[in-house]
Design a protein around this motif. Structure first.
Motif, PDB file in Angstrom:
ATOM      1  N   UNK A  40      -4.917 -11.412  82.103  1.00  0.00           N
ATOM      2  CA  UNK A  40      -4.464 -12.023  80.850  1.00  0.00           C
ATOM      3  C   UNK A  40      -2.953 -11.900  80.700  1.00  0.00           C
ATOM      4  N   UNK A  41      -2.429 -10.713  80.923  1.00  0.00           N
ATOM      5  CA  UNK A  41      -0.998 -10.510  80.773  1.00  0.00           C
ATOM      6  C   UNK A  41      -0.198 -11.296  81.808  1.00  0.00           C
ATOM      7  N   UNK A  42      -0.711 -11.424  83.010  1.00  0.00           N
ATOM      8  CA  UNK A  42      -0.013 -12.210  84.036  1.00  0.00           C
ATOM      9  C   UNK A  42       0.013 -13.692  83.674  1.00  0.00           C
ATOM     10  N   UNK A  43      -1.100 -14.197  83.180  1.00  0.00           N
ATOM     11  CA  UNK A  43      -1.184 -15.626  82.885  1.00  0.00           C
ATOM     12  C   UNK A  43      -0.435 -16.008  81.615  1.00  0.00           C
ATOM     13  N   UNK A  44      -0.344 -15.100  80.642  1.00  0.00           N
ATOM     14  CA  UNK A  44       0.345 -15.422  79.391  1.00  0.00           C
ATOM     15  C   UNK A  44       1.818 -15.059  79.423  1.00  0.00           C
ATOM     16  N   UNK A  45       2.286 -14.466  80.494  1.00  0.00           N
ATOM     17  CA  UNK A  45       3.700 -14.145  80.613  1.00  0.00           C
ATOM     18  C   UNK A  45       4.087 -12.842  79.966  1.00  0.00           C
ATOM     19  N   UNK A  50       4.804  -4.700  76.674  1.00  0.00           N
ATOM     20  CA  UNK A  50       5.501  -5.562  75.705  1.00  0.00           C
ATOM     21  C   UNK A  50       6.841  -6.009  76.243  1.00  0.00           C
ATOM     22  N   UNK A  51       6.843  -6.987  77.122  1.00  0.00           N
ATOM     23  CA  UNK A  51       8.063  -7.446  77.770  1.00  0.00           C
ATOM     24  C   UNK A  51       8.891  -8.350  76.881  1.00  0.00           C
ATOM     25  N   UNK A  52       9.984  -8.853  77.448  1.00  0.00           N
ATOM     26  CA  UNK A  52      10.925  -9.701  76.717  1.00  0.00           C
ATOM     27  C   UNK A  52      10.265 -11.010  76.277  1.00  0.00           C
TER      28      UNK A  52
END
Length: 144
Positions: A40-45, A50-52
């Motif tokens: 999920x985190x890879x596909x949603x960026x 909690x990245x930029x």
């Protein structure tokens, strides 16, 4: 005679069934150590920390939000009830009630019964038609 042309079809069906069973599960569905949360985190960026990119998305959403106070809530509720479909509004929209005017009648003072009893004058109201009439769906009722 029927047996001659059905025999190749039988061999073809067996061959297709065996070919379908010859693939491996690992080849079709490779399994690695990634979890659904990581995917999920890879596909949603975003990233789990909690990245930029996720921070910018959150800031953009915050700028679009507005306060929703008690007055807005009441206004929204009234607005939504005008669009809400209920059984009553559906019937009223399809089968309009035809006008049934009320008639006022004054009854003069009179004597009534076997023993003449005086009855004072009074006013009564009753509908013109005995039963309520309904228009058929699509029938015009505006000009009535």
């Amino acid at each position: 005679m029927l047996r001659t042309w059905t025999k190749p079809l039988w061999f073809l069906a067996v061959f297709v069934a065996l070919a379908g069973c010859s693939t491996s599960k690992e080849k079709l569905l490779p399994h690695d150590k990634r979890t659904m949360l990581n995917i999920w985190h890879e596909e949603t960026g975003g990233s789990p920390q909690g990245g930029q990119a996720s921070r910018q998305l959150l800031d953009a959403r915050q700028s679009l939000r507005r306060s929703f106070d008690h007055q807005d809530q009441e206004t929204a509720q009234v607005t939504n009830t005008t669009y809400t479909r209920t059984a009553q509004t559906e019937i009223q929209r399809q089968f309009h009630r035809l006008p049934n005017p009320d008639l006022l009648m004054y009854v003069f003072p009179h004597l009534a019964g076997t023993d003449p009893v005086p009855v004072p004058g009074y006013t009564t109201i009753f509908p013109l038609y005995q039963r309520v009439q309904y228009a058929m769906p699509g029938e015009r009722v505006e000009d009535y």
